[in-house]
Design a protein around this motif. Structure first.
Motif, PDB file in Angstrom:
ATOM      1  N   TRP A  15      56.259  57.142  21.927  1.00  0.00           N
ATOM      2  CA  TRP A  15      55.438  57.021  23.124  1.00  0.00           C
ATOM      3  C   TRP A  15      53.951  57.092  22.815  1.00  0.00           C
ATOM      4  O   TRP A  15      53.531  57.611  21.785  1.00  0.00           O
ATOM      5  CB  TRP A  15      55.830  58.124  24.118  1.00  0.00           C
ATOM      6  CG  TRP A  15      57.229  57.934  24.584  1.00  0.00           C
ATOM      7  CD1 TRP A  15      58.369  58.430  24.009  1.00  0.00           C
ATOM      8  CD2 TRP A  15      57.672  57.141  25.681  1.00  0.00           C
ATOM      9  NE1 TRP A  15      59.478  58.003  24.682  1.00  0.00           N
ATOM     10  CE2 TRP A  15      59.078  57.211  25.718  1.00  0.00           C
ATOM     11  CE3 TRP A  15      57.004  56.380  26.650  1.00  0.00           C
ATOM     12  CZ2 TRP A  15      59.839  56.549  26.687  1.00  0.00           C
ATOM     13  CZ3 TRP A  15      57.754  55.731  27.614  1.00  0.00           C
ATOM     14  CH2 TRP A  15      59.152  55.816  27.622  1.00  0.00           C
ATOM     15  N   ARG A  19      51.262  53.338  26.780  1.00  0.00           N
ATOM     16  CA  ARG A  19      52.606  52.895  27.146  1.00  0.00           C
ATOM     17  C   ARG A  19      53.013  53.494  28.496  1.00  0.00           C
ATOM     18  O   ARG A  19      53.614  52.817  29.330  1.00  0.00           O
ATOM     19  CB  ARG A  19      53.611  53.285  26.062  1.00  0.00           C
ATOM     20  CG  ARG A  19      55.034  52.842  26.347  1.00  0.00           C
ATOM     21  CD  ARG A  19      55.951  53.043  25.145  1.00  0.00           C
ATOM     22  NE  ARG A  19      55.577  52.198  24.024  1.00  0.00           N
ATOM     23  CZ  ARG A  19      56.434  51.642  23.169  1.00  0.00           C
ATOM     24  NH1 ARG A  19      57.741  51.825  23.330  1.00  0.00           N
ATOM     25  NH2 ARG A  19      56.011  50.923  22.161  1.00  0.00           N
ATOM     26  N   ALA A  22      50.901  51.919  31.352  1.00  0.00           N
ATOM     27  CA  ALA A  22      51.357  50.564  31.679  1.00  0.00           C
ATOM     28  C   ALA A  22      52.494  50.616  32.699  1.00  0.00           C
ATOM     29  O   ALA A  22      52.585  49.775  33.593  1.00  0.00           O
ATOM     30  CB  ALA A  22      51.806  49.835  30.414  1.00  0.00           C
ATOM     31  N   PHE A  23      53.354  51.629  32.579  1.00  0.00           N
ATOM     32  CA  PHE A  23      54.446  51.791  33.545  1.00  0.00           C
ATOM     33  C   PHE A  23      53.888  52.142  34.919  1.00  0.00           C
ATOM     34  O   PHE A  23      54.352  51.624  35.941  1.00  0.00           O
ATOM     35  CB  PHE A  23      55.401  52.877  33.062  1.00  0.00           C
ATOM     36  CG  PHE A  23      56.569  53.117  33.978  1.00  0.00           C
ATOM     37  CD1 PHE A  23      57.685  52.301  33.932  1.00  0.00           C
ATOM     38  CD2 PHE A  23      56.544  54.163  34.897  1.00  0.00           C
ATOM     39  CE1 PHE A  23      58.764  52.507  34.789  1.00  0.00           C
ATOM     40  CE2 PHE A  23      57.613  54.386  35.749  1.00  0.00           C
ATOM     41  CZ  PHE A  23      58.733  53.556  35.691  1.00  0.00           C
ATOM     42  N   HIS A  27      55.780  48.431  36.922  1.00  0.00           N
ATOM     43  CA  HIS A  27      57.051  48.620  36.223  1.00  0.00           C
ATOM     44  C   HIS A  27      57.532  47.333  35.555  1.00  0.00           C
ATOM     45  O   HIS A  27      58.102  47.375  34.459  1.00  0.00           O
ATOM     46  CB  HIS A  27      58.122  49.112  37.196  1.00  0.00           C
ATOM     47  CG  HIS A  27      57.822  50.457  37.773  1.00  0.00           C
ATOM     48  ND1 HIS A  27      58.697  51.121  38.599  1.00  0.00           N
ATOM     49  CD2 HIS A  27      56.747  51.283  37.626  1.00  0.00           C
ATOM     50  CE1 HIS A  27      58.171  52.285  38.950  1.00  0.00           C
ATOM     51  NE2 HIS A  27      56.992  52.393  38.380  1.00  0.00           N
ATOM     52  N   ARG A  29      55.639  44.817  34.456  1.00  0.00           N
ATOM     53  CA  ARG A  29      54.788  44.608  33.275  1.00  0.00           C
ATOM     54  C   ARG A  29      55.329  45.409  32.100  1.00  0.00           C
ATOM     55  O   ARG A  29      55.417  44.909  30.976  1.00  0.00           O
ATOM     56  CB  ARG A  29      53.350  45.044  33.580  1.00  0.00           C
ATOM     57  CG  ARG A  29      52.446  45.111  32.357  1.00  0.00           C
ATOM     58  CD  ARG A  29      51.158  45.844  32.667  1.00  0.00           C
ATOM     59  NE  ARG A  29      50.334  46.017  31.487  1.00  0.00           N
ATOM     60  CZ  ARG A  29      49.231  46.761  31.438  1.00  0.00           C
ATOM     61  NH1 ARG A  29      48.808  47.387  32.523  1.00  0.00           N
ATOM     62  NH2 ARG A  29      48.546  46.877  30.324  1.00  0.00           N
ATOM     63  N   TRP A  30      55.699  46.663  32.365  1.00  0.00           N
ATOM     64  CA  TRP A  30      56.228  47.525  31.317  1.00  0.00           C
ATOM     65  C   TRP A  30      57.518  46.945  30.742  1.00  0.00           C
ATOM     66  O   TRP A  30      57.728  46.941  29.529  1.00  0.00           O
ATOM     67  CB  TRP A  30      56.475  48.921  31.875  1.00  0.00           C
ATOM     68  CG  TRP A  30      56.702  49.966  30.840  1.00  0.00           C
ATOM     69  CD1 TRP A  30      55.761  50.768  30.255  1.00  0.00           C
ATOM     70  CD2 TRP A  30      57.951  50.327  30.242  1.00  0.00           C
ATOM     71  NE1 TRP A  30      56.356  51.606  29.342  1.00  0.00           N
ATOM     72  CE2 TRP A  30      57.697  51.354  29.315  1.00  0.00           C
ATOM     73  CE3 TRP A  30      59.261  49.887  30.400  1.00  0.00           C
ATOM     74  CZ2 TRP A  30      58.689  51.947  28.551  1.00  0.00           C
ATOM     75  CZ3 TRP A  30      60.269  50.468  29.633  1.00  0.00           C
ATOM     76  CH2 TRP A  30      59.977  51.489  28.725  1.00  0.00           C
ATOM     77  N   TYR A  31      58.377  46.438  31.621  1.00  0.00           N
ATOM     78  CA  TYR A  31      59.643  45.830  31.195  1.00  0.00           C
ATOM     79  C   TYR A  31      59.388  44.634  30.273  1.00  0.00           C
ATOM     80  O   TYR A  31      60.018  44.506  29.215  1.00  0.00           O
ATOM     81  CB  TYR A  31      60.428  45.396  32.433  1.00  0.00           C
ATOM     82  CG  TYR A  31      61.540  44.433  32.150  1.00  0.00           C
ATOM     83  CD1 TYR A  31      62.757  44.860  31.626  1.00  0.00           C
ATOM     84  CD2 TYR A  31      61.377  43.063  32.408  1.00  0.00           C
ATOM     85  CE1 TYR A  31      63.786  43.961  31.359  1.00  0.00           C
ATOM     86  CE2 TYR A  31      62.399  42.162  32.151  1.00  0.00           C
ATOM     87  CZ  TYR A  31      63.598  42.617  31.621  1.00  0.00           C
ATOM     88  OH  TYR A  31      64.598  41.720  31.357  1.00  0.00           O
ATOM     89  N   GLN A  33      56.730  44.007  28.494  1.00  0.00           N
ATOM     90  CA  GLN A  33      56.023  44.375  27.270  1.00  0.00           C
ATOM     91  C   GLN A  33      56.859  45.227  26.322  1.00  0.00           C
ATOM     92  O   GLN A  33      56.822  45.025  25.099  1.00  0.00           O
ATOM     93  CB  GLN A  33      54.732  45.127  27.644  1.00  0.00           C
ATOM     94  CG  GLN A  33      53.807  45.395  26.474  1.00  0.00           C
ATOM     95  CD  GLN A  33      52.440  45.884  26.927  1.00  0.00           C
ATOM     96  OE1 GLN A  33      52.172  46.033  28.121  1.00  0.00           O
ATOM     97  NE2 GLN A  33      51.565  46.128  25.982  1.00  0.00           N
ATOM     98  N   TYR A  34      57.644  46.160  26.859  1.00  0.00           N
ATOM     99  CA  TYR A  34      58.298  47.133  25.997  1.00  0.00           C
ATOM    100  C   TYR A  34      59.820  46.995  25.923  1.00  0.00           C
ATOM    101  O   TYR A  34      60.420  47.528  24.983  1.00  0.00           O
ATOM    102  CB  TYR A  34      57.923  48.547  26.450  1.00  0.00           C
ATOM    103  CG  TYR A  34      56.454  48.820  26.292  1.00  0.00           C
ATOM    104  CD1 TYR A  34      55.881  48.918  25.026  1.00  0.00           C
ATOM    105  CD2 TYR A  34      55.626  48.952  27.397  1.00  0.00           C
ATOM    106  CE1 TYR A  34      54.527  49.158  24.866  1.00  0.00           C
ATOM    107  CE2 TYR A  34      54.263  49.194  27.258  1.00  0.00           C
ATOM    108  CZ  TYR A  34      53.720  49.283  25.989  1.00  0.00           C
ATOM    109  OH  TYR A  34      52.388  49.509  25.829  1.00  0.00           O
ATOM    110  N   ILE A 227      60.809  57.062  33.386  1.00  0.00           N
ATOM    111  CA  ILE A 227      60.953  55.726  32.809  1.00  0.00           C
ATOM    112  C   ILE A 227      62.379  55.521  32.288  1.00  0.00           C
ATOM    113  O   ILE A 227      62.961  54.439  32.432  1.00  0.00           O
ATOM    114  CB  ILE A 227      59.919  55.514  31.688  1.00  0.00           C
ATOM    115  CG1 ILE A 227      58.500  55.561  32.268  1.00  0.00           C
ATOM    116  CG2 ILE A 227      60.149  54.184  30.978  1.00  0.00           C
ATOM    117  CD1 ILE A 227      57.397  55.595  31.226  1.00  0.00           C
ATOM    118  N   CYS A 246      46.242  42.449  33.559  1.00  0.00           N
ATOM    119  CA  CYS A 246      47.603  42.409  33.019  1.00  0.00           C
ATOM    120  C   CYS A 246      47.774  41.308  31.971  1.00  0.00           C
ATOM    121  O   CYS A 246      47.679  40.115  32.289  1.00  0.00           O
ATOM    122  CB  CYS A 246      48.615  42.219  34.138  1.00  0.00           C
ATOM    123  SG  CYS A 246      50.320  42.223  33.520  1.00  0.00           S
TER     124      CYS A 246
END
Length: 262
Positions: A15, A19, A22-23, A27, A29-31, A33-34, A227, A246
């Protein structure tokens, strides 16, 4: 996405503050990207901040003069700062404030211990990574300094916290988490946590508070738990944020749909 369990992937992650933020921003965007690990496009504000960080690092690491930094800034700005600013006025303000800071750059009021120091550490079983922009020492005490393009304001003296005070506390979470790495390596906690807001320019020095330190570690634990439990990863569609902040926007179906409706 709601039928898929991503917890096994998430539980293997290392973590960072970015990171987690970003969540909070989005949410979905996080999905992208990560979880899907898509490589987004470089954006104006992020690349501007990275460029300024690099120049400040050179000031300390290679003893570059203000004149040399300004020459590099003028030479490399267009190649290093990419993406579109919201307007010509915003572009001009960022360009001028960066140049003005470098013209008058002065050393921080501490002896340098480390610059852009990578820290890998563990908090309550959570692997964490970060970069301390500047770790300084004065009279045996340690100071953590973070270079910020955001124009944070020093804490007010009001009995009830202002919006600016709450924003400052939010950004301080990152430095409190880094303080755990400082404590693990140096055997003591910082005396103060500082922000070098180079666009203003304002230097903010916040005394280290044990309660805020404990709250920041609990915040990290709670966010990782949140998360890990997430399954839907729904978007947070806001025009300015999606358009100018973004890096995942070109992969985002929700953004494209919103653009068609405009």
């Amino acid at each position: 996405m709601g039928e898929v369990n991503y917890a096994p992937i998430i539980q293997e992650m290392t973590w960072s503050y970015s990171r987690i933020k970003a969540f909070d921003d989005c949410h979905y965007r996080w999905y992208l990207q990560y979880i899907r690990r898509l490589h987004g496009k470089d954006m104006f504000f992020a690349s501007y901040g990275s460029f300024m960080h690099k120049l400040i690092e050179l000031y300390y690491k290679e003893d570059k003069s203000a004149k040399q930094l300004c020459e590099m800034y003028l030479r490399d700005f267009r190649s290093q700062v990419v993406g579109w600013a919201p307007s010509k006025t915003v572009f001009g303000n960022y360009f001028k404030s960066g140049l003005q800071y470098l013209k008058g750059i002065q050393p921080f009021p501490y002896n340098m211990v480390a610059i852009e120091k990578r820290v890998d550490f563990n908090l309550s079983g959570i692997p964490f990574i970060g970069y301390i922009d500047f770790l300084g020492e004065k009279d045996g005490d340690l100071y953590v300094v973070d270079n910020k393009s955001r124009n944070l304001k020093p804490r007010s003296t009001r009995s009830n916290p202002t919006k600016s005070d709450l924003e400052l506390d939010d950004y301080l979470k990152q430095l409190y988490l880094y303080s755990a790495a400082v404590e693990q390596e140096y055997g003591k906690l910082p005396k103060s946590l500082c922000f070098n807001c180079f666009r203003t320019p304002v230097f903010i020095e916040e005394p280290f508070k044990e309660q805020a330190y404990a709250e920041s570690k609990q915040w990290l634990f709670n966010k990782v738990e949140e998360i890990t439990r997430e399954t839907d990863f729904l978007p947070s569609v806001e025009y300015f944020k999606c358009t100018y902040l973004c890096e995942m926007r070109d992969f985002c179906d929700y953004y494209r749909l919103a653009q068609k409706k405009r």
